[in-house]
Scaffold this active site. Structure first.
Site, short mmCIF file in Angstrom:
data_model
loop_
_atom_site.label_atom_id
_atom_site.label_comp_id
_atom_site.label_asym_id
_atom_site.label_seq_id
_atom_site.Cartn_x
_atom_site.Cartn_y
_atom_site.Cartn_z
N LYS A 65 -13.49 -1.12 18.08
CA LYS A 65 -13.88 -1.10 19.47
C LYS A 65 -13.88 0.42 19.89
O LYS A 65 -14.79 0.90 20.86
CB LYS A 65 -12.91 -1.90 20.65
CG LYS A 65 -13.27 -1.67 21.92
CD LYS A 65 -12.33 -2.70 22.68
CE LYS A 65 -12.37 -2.53 24.22
NZ LYS A 65 -11.67 -3.53 25.02
N THR A 81 2.67 -4.49 12.69
CA THR A 81 1.61 -3.55 12.98
C THR A 81 1.37 -3.79 14.47
O THR A 81 0.53 -3.15 15.25
CB THR A 81 0.43 -3.25 12.36
OG1 THR A 81 -0.31 -4.70 12.39
CG2 THR A 81 0.84 -2.71 10.99
N ARG A 93 -34.67 -45.42 2.84
CA ARG A 93 -35.90 -44.39 2.62
C ARG A 93 -35.43 -43.24 2.18
O ARG A 93 -34.32 -42.95 2.36
CB ARG A 93 -36.63 -44.33 3.69
CG ARG A 93 -36.03 -43.24 4.81
CD ARG A 93 -36.96 -43.09 6.04
NE ARG A 93 -36.40 -42.11 6.83
CZ ARG A 93 -36.71 -41.99 8.10
NH1 ARG A 93 -37.44 -42.90 8.75
NH2 ARG A 93 -36.18 -41.08 8.81
N HIS A 133 -44.08 -25.96 -7.15
CA HIS A 133 -43.91 -25.77 -5.66
C HIS A 133 -43.07 -26.91 -4.77
O HIS A 133 -43.85 -27.61 -4.18
CB HIS A 133 -45.39 -26.20 -5.24
CG HIS A 133 -46.38 -25.00 -5.77
ND1 HIS A 133 -46.06 -23.73 -5.73
CD2 HIS A 133 -47.66 -24.97 -6.53
CE1 HIS A 133 -47.10 -23.03 -6.22
NE2 HIS A 133 -48.07 -23.83 -6.79
N VAL A 175 5.29 -9.50 11.62
CA VAL A 175 5.16 -8.80 12.76
C VAL A 175 5.56 -7.36 12.11
O VAL A 175 6.83 -6.99 11.79
CB VAL A 175 6.32 -9.08 13.78
CG1 VAL A 175 6.19 -8.24 14.83
CG2 VAL A 175 5.84 -10.51 14.32
N ARG A 179 -49.96 -42.41 3.52
CA ARG A 179 -49.54 -42.82 2.39
C ARG A 179 -50.42 -43.19 1.27
O ARG A 179 -50.43 -43.15 0.17
CB ARG A 179 -48.53 -44.08 2.67
CG ARG A 179 -47.61 -44.22 1.42
CD ARG A 179 -46.38 -44.89 1.97
NE ARG A 179 -45.34 -44.17 2.75
CZ ARG A 179 -44.54 -43.22 2.27
NH1 ARG A 179 -44.47 -42.93 1.19
NH2 ARG A 179 -44.02 -42.40 3.08
N THR A 214 0.87 -0.83 0.12
CA THR A 214 0.14 -0.20 0.00
C THR A 214 0.99 1.30 0.08
O THR A 214 0.58 2.21 -0.87
CB THR A 214 -1.09 -0.05 1.27
OG1 THR A 214 -1.61 -1.28 1.11
CG2 THR A 214 -1.89 1.18 1.11
#
Length: 514
Positions: free
Chosen positions: A136, A65, A510, A274, A63, A438, A35
């Site tokens: 925060k 910031t 099933r 549906h 490491v 059924r 950046t």
């Protein structure tokens, strides 16, 4: 003293323009890595992070910031004398604006050849820490994680020299959503890597795909969210080529349709209404498959959803054009077919979907909301075919009946339980979905299939609890049944089938679909 901003972004969209404008407003800019390089190249004066911390970046940038002079400047409450005096004592300058987005972990793990080491290296530590510290302390600090928010921050700074508390609070909330989603992806990746199947914490994240006009009914508010890691074979990833925006019910029906057709490899057409199939046809070419699916139930298909697993050609398109459909889904369309389908059909929703990704989609878990919780299960993608069947009657099914049973057993999986389906070897003939007993489903399917029962078979998604089901089937003249078995009254059903010369197969599994 000039106010300070800390800018460190992976996504550099608009960052040079943003930094140019805040510098023109008198802000100092602290920056890091790529950046800083980009801003420096644009002629923007920046302060290196190690000038602030008086400590060098180390460990390949892991490491840099994580330092009191950064987090002290972010977390210090400006309204507490003890915090202000601590900053003065330790030469910590306040940081009032943080613009950070994170290492591309999501993009990294989406690469097909990503290594574990590369995934781990793209876990951001410093970025989330700065974001959370700033969020925060949003009473004093403005925090930006999304380039879409640059404009609102610039507008406030230009007009008032500072942002309002309401804006800072909104941006802080967005940060915590962002870091939560980021951590959820990391947690899910590691959970998969170590093979934990039932984690004690379920971390899911979704991105807003579409704000909907309403939900299942007009009085219900609804939105469409896509999984944090997109699934290529999904309605969320389908390309819409024509028609109105998909509705809540459209999306649910379309999702059900593309699940059904995964079980068919030959040219196949599924018509759905549906959440239930109202017609399934399979053939050697797609036009004939359409003919079979349409003939299955030419009434129910009206206003339905149709999915085809082959490219749509002109002949098939013309037949579909002649009736009212809500949605058509296919892997592709010829130019001529697309022209036919869109003629005088501005509202017809036409979707193109990557059918090559069907297998990958089967790994996606199903999540069902209940009041106060979620139910999570893997998808029901197995089909028990003839090698695992048990023929339990005296009469053996013919080869034609076996082929029809295979087709029926693939199809009944997607009928709402209690589910019954009647088919031949290439076409559904009657569907009895979702009844509270059924035998009622059996009667509905038989009524729908009337006069087309020669060579037909019947499939039931779960066992017959009583022999009255077989009695109704026998009255209709159907001579072959496929069902899971497993009832304490199985023998009653077998005896009834033998009484009428019906062949019956137990699959041993099933396929409820609630």
């Amino acid at each position: 003293m000039a106010k300070r901003a800390l800018i460190s972004v992976s996504d550099k969209t608009g960052i040079v323009e943003f930094a140019t404008k805040i510098q023109a407003l008198g802000w100092e800019i602290i920056s890091t890595g790529g950046t800083k390089t980009a801003l420096d190249a644009a002629g923007i004066v920046t302060i290196a992070i190690d000038e602030v911390t008086e400590f060098p970046e180390m460990m390949d940038g892991r490491v840099k910031t994580l330092h009191p002079k950064i987090h002290g400047g972010l977390l210090a409450r400006r309204d507490l004398d003890t915090h202000v005096s601590a900053m003065e004592a330790h030469d910590i300058s306040p940081i009032d604006l943080v613009v950070v987005n994170l290492y591309p972990f999501k993009e990294t793990i989406m690469k097909p050849d990503v290594s574990y080491a590369d995934a781990v290296e793209n876990i951001d530590i410093g970025g989330p820490s700065m974001l959370r510290s700033a969020a925060k302390n949003h009473a004093s600090v403005t925090v930006v994680v999304d380039p879409l928010d640059y404009e609102v921050v610039l507008s406030e700074l230009s007009e008032n020299a500072e942002t309002s508390y309401e804006i800072r609070q909104q941006l802080a909330a967005k940060v915590f959503r962002h870091t939560a989603a980021y951590d959820a992806l990391i947690a899910a990746y590691f959970t998969e890597q170590v093979g934990v199947e039932k984690p004690e914490k379920l971390t899911l994240t979704y991105d807003l795909k579409q704000a909907m006009r309403y939900g299942e009914n007009p009085q219900q508010d609804a939105d469409f969210y896509e999984t944090g890691l997109p699934v290529a074979y999904s309605i969320a990833q389908a390309k819409q080529l024509n028609g109105k925006e998909l509705s809540f019910n459209n999306i649910r029906d379309a999702d059900a349709a593309i699940r059904i057709i995964r079980d068919f490899t030959a040219p196949t057409v599924v018509a759905l209404k549906h959440m239930n199939p109202c017609g399934i046809g399979t053939a050697e070419e797609i036009e004939s498959a359409w003919d079979y699916a349409y003939a299955s139930d030419p009434v129910s298909i009206f206003g339905g959803i149709v999915v085809l697993n082959r490219e749509v050609d002109a002949a098939t398109a013309q037949k579909m054009h002649d009736i009212f459909l809500e949605i058509i889904i296919a892997p592709s369309y010829t130019d001529e077919a697309l022209a036919i389908l869109t003629t005088k059909k501005k509202n017809l929703r036409i979707l193109a979907l990557d059918f090559d990704q069907q297998k990958a989609s089967e790994r996606e878990v199903e999540v069902t909301g209940v009041v106060g919780g979620l139910l999570v299960q893997n998808q029901d993608t197995t089909v028990e075919l003839r090698d695992s069947w048990e023929i339990v009657t005296k009469r053996q099914p013919s080869e034609q009946e076996v082929a029809a049973m295979e087709f029926a057993w693939r199809s009944v999986k997607y009928v709402k339980s209690n589910g019954i389906i009647i088919t031949n070897d290439h076409q559904t003939l009657g569907v009895g979905p979702g009844q509270t007993n059924r035998v009622a489903s059996v009667k509905i399917a038989i009524e729908q299939a009337a006069d087309r029962l020669d060579g037909a078979v019947l499939a039931s998604d779960a066992f017959f609890p009583f022999s009255d089901n077989v009695e109704e089937i026998a009255k209709a003249g159907i001579k072959a049944i496929i069902q899971p078995g497993g009832s304490v009254r199985d023998q009653d059903a077998i005896d009834e089938a033998d009484k009428h010369g019906i062949a019956m197969v137990f699959t041993g599994a099933r396929h409820f679909r609630h």
